[in-house]
Structure formats: C-alpha cells, structure tokens
Scaffold this motif. Structure first.
Motif, PDB file in Angstrom:
ATOM      1  N   GLN A   1       0.820  -1.207   0.000  1.00  0.00           N
ATOM      2  CA  GLN A   1       0.000   0.000   0.000  1.00  0.00           C
ATOM      3  C   GLN A   1       0.853   1.256   0.000  1.00  0.00           C
ATOM      4  O   GLN A   1       0.422   2.295  -0.462  1.00  0.00           O
ATOM      5  N   SER A   2       2.079   1.164   0.506  1.00  0.00           N
ATOM      6  CA  SER A   2       2.931   2.350   0.553  1.00  0.00           C
ATOM      7  C   SER A   2       3.732   2.515  -0.729  1.00  0.00           C
ATOM      8  O   SER A   2       4.647   3.314  -0.775  1.00  0.00           O
ATOM      9  N   GLY A   3       3.366   1.781  -1.754  1.00  0.00           N
ATOM     10  CA  GLY A   3       3.990   1.993  -3.053  1.00  0.00           C
ATOM     11  C   GLY A   3       4.934   0.889  -3.486  1.00  0.00           C
ATOM     12  O   GLY A   3       5.420   0.902  -4.609  1.00  0.00           O
ATOM     13  N   GLY A   4       5.207  -0.075  -2.630  1.00  0.00           N
ATOM     14  CA  GLY A   4       6.089  -1.171  -3.013  1.00  0.00           C
ATOM     15  C   GLY A   4       5.314  -2.266  -3.723  1.00  0.00           C
ATOM     16  O   GLY A   4       4.091  -2.331  -3.669  1.00  0.00           O
TER      17      GLY A   4
ATOM     18  N   PRO B   1       0.237   9.347 -11.811  1.00  0.00           N
ATOM     19  CA  PRO B   1       0.326   9.123 -13.258  1.00  0.00           C
ATOM     20  C   PRO B   1      -0.681   9.974 -14.051  1.00  0.00           C
ATOM     21  O   PRO B   1      -0.366  10.467 -15.126  1.00  0.00           O
ATOM     22  N   GLY B   2      -1.864  10.162 -13.510  1.00  0.00           N
ATOM     23  CA  GLY B   2      -2.879  10.969 -14.183  1.00  0.00           C
ATOM     24  C   GLY B   2      -2.751  12.459 -13.889  1.00  0.00           C
ATOM     25  O   GLY B   2      -3.489  13.274 -14.436  1.00  0.00           O
ATOM     26  N   ARG B   3      -1.814  12.803 -12.976  1.00  0.00           N
ATOM     27  CA  ARG B   3      -1.582  14.195 -12.553  1.00  0.00           C
ATOM     28  C   ARG B   3      -2.895  14.868 -12.179  1.00  0.00           C
ATOM     29  O   ARG B   3      -3.222  15.954 -12.645  1.00  0.00           O
TER      30      ARG B   3
ATOM     31  N   PHE C   1       5.002  15.290  -3.810  1.00  0.00           N
ATOM     32  CA  PHE C   1       6.266  15.021  -3.118  1.00  0.00           C
ATOM     33  C   PHE C   1       6.032  14.820  -1.626  1.00  0.00           C
ATOM     34  O   PHE C   1       6.545  13.870  -1.032  1.00  0.00           O
ATOM     35  N   LEU C   2       5.252  15.701  -1.013  1.00  0.00           N
ATOM     36  CA  LEU C   2       4.986  15.570   0.414  1.00  0.00           C
ATOM     37  C   LEU C   2       4.209  14.286   0.717  1.00  0.00           C
ATOM     38  O   LEU C   2       4.494  13.585   1.695  1.00  0.00           O
TER      39      LEU C   2
ATOM     40  N   ARG D   1      -1.733   7.390  -5.312  1.00  0.00           N
ATOM     41  CA  ARG D   1      -1.467   6.460  -6.411  1.00  0.00           C
ATOM     42  C   ARG D   1      -0.140   6.842  -7.038  1.00  0.00           C
ATOM     43  O   ARG D   1      -0.068   7.801  -7.797  1.00  0.00           O
ATOM     44  N   PRO D   2       0.914   6.075  -6.717  1.00  0.00           N
ATOM     45  CA  PRO D   2       2.239   6.448  -7.206  1.00  0.00           C
ATOM     46  C   PRO D   2       2.400   6.162  -8.693  1.00  0.00           C
ATOM     47  O   PRO D   2       1.778   5.270  -9.235  1.00  0.00           O
ATOM     48  N   GLY D   3       3.235   6.941  -9.288  1.00  0.00           N
ATOM     49  CA  GLY D   3       3.606   6.742 -10.687  1.00  0.00           C
ATOM     50  C   GLY D   3       4.996   6.157 -10.724  1.00  0.00           C
ATOM     51  O   GLY D   3       5.477   5.604  -9.735  1.00  0.00           O
ATOM     52  N   PRO D   4       5.678   6.320 -11.840  1.00  0.00           N
ATOM     53  CA  PRO D   4       7.069   5.863 -11.898  1.00  0.00           C
ATOM     54  C   PRO D   4       7.885   6.597 -10.840  1.00  0.00           C
ATOM     55  O   PRO D   4       7.670   7.775 -10.605  1.00  0.00           O
ATOM     56  N   VAL D   5       8.790   5.882 -10.198  1.00  0.00           N
ATOM     57  CA  VAL D   5       9.557   6.469  -9.109  1.00  0.00           C
ATOM     58  C   VAL D   5      10.504   7.517  -9.675  1.00  0.00           C
ATOM     59  O   VAL D   5      11.304   7.232 -10.558  1.00  0.00           O
TER      60      VAL D   5
END
Length: 182
Positions: free
Chosen positions: A47-50, A80-82, A103-104, A171-175
């Motif tokens: 859930q934290s992006g991993g 990803p969808g900004r 970022f935050l 929802r993370p995008g590419p790191v």
C-alpha cells in the motif's frame, strides 16, 4: 524455524531509485496465524507503493482473510494521471502545487525543509535567496485542499510534513525521487 535469508539486488539504473529485495521465510505448517500476519505486513508495504509477490514452496498456502470493504478515499492523489480529487471532484492545482503535494504525500510523516523542497520540487538550489516561495505555495495548496488543509502541517523552524491519513489515497507513478535517500 530457520533464520530469514535476505538478498538485495541493487537498482538496475541509478535514477530508478528502486531495489529488489528477496526474502525467504520458513514458517511452520502448524502456525497459520504467523503466515496471515506476515501477509498482512507485506500488504502494508504494498500500500505504501512497493510491489510484493508471494510464493509458497512445498506448503499449503493459507487463504488470506477477506479484506474489509472500505469506502473510497475522500482525497485521491493520482500521480500518473496528474490529478487530485476531493470527494470525487477534481481540484485545480498548478504544476508546482501538484508537484509539492505529490512530493509531500510520497513521504508521509517525514519533515522536509524549505531548501529540500526547493531542490526536489522546484529543482533549483537554495542559494540563500530571500523569499517565501515555498510558504506561499503551501498556503495556496492548503486553501485548495479545503477540509484536508491540516494534512500539510508546518514544523516550526524546520519545514513541512504531510500527515498520514486513511482518508487519503496516493497512487504512485514511476519512481522519480530525484536522488532522495531515506
């Protein structure tokens, strides 16, 4: 139970800021609760992006407990969808406001100084220039977040922090951490 074995493969590309970690854990077959707890802990990591992949060898896989039904998050940050949505309605953010929020939110609970934010969000070094650029953008961002304005908190004399909340879905995008090491 045998000790845990860990192998780490360094990032294939320096800018990707990701590493593959392989962990082998042998769990006694007569302790299904331990397997469920380990699976739940790995779910938190996911859930934290991993990304988490589970494989059972030579043992019967314990069925995971059904996940409780959760209401959709009130604040969604879709990298990803900004797009940022508040109760399903899009929030109009400028490019820098979005970058600052993303970022935050990518590092909840971590305090970031103004020079750090200038470096990672604005991509400019802090040359000791006078000005309140970061403060003004944070103020505008809080105004647009409405009831969620308290998520971006000020740490007096240090910088800003994004609070952890179950009402927020990130929802993370590419790191693209631009070299930030944790």
């Amino acid at each position: 139970m045998t000790p845990v074995q860990i192998r780490t493969r360094p990032p294939a590309h320096r800018r990707s800021a990701t590493a593959v970690i392989t962990v082998t854990v042998e769990i006694p077959a007569d302790d299904p609760r331990l397997a469920r707890r380990l699976t739940a802990a790995l779910g938190v990591l996911a859930q934290s992006g991993g990304r988490v992949a589970l494989a059972a060898e030579g043992a019967q896989q314990v069925p995971a407990e059904p996940a409780p039904a959760t209401a959709p998050a009130a604040l969604v940050i879709d990298v990803p969808g900004r797009e940022v949505t508040l109760h399903g309605e899009p929030v109009a953010l400028t490019r820098l406001e979005f970058e600052l929020l993303a970022f935050l939110a990518r590092h909840p609970g971590m305090v970031h100084t103004r020079p750090e934010l200038l470096h990672y969000v604005w991509e400019t070094p802090d040359l000791g220039l006078p000005g309140r650029t970061v403060d003004v953008h944070v103020r505008r961002l809080r105004a647009k977040l409405g009831e969620f304005d308290t998520l971006v908190s000020t740490v007096r004399g240090v910088g800003y922090r994004f609070a952890r909340s179950t009402d927020v879905e990130y929802r993370p995008g590419p790191v693209q951490d631009r070299g930030l090491t944790i």
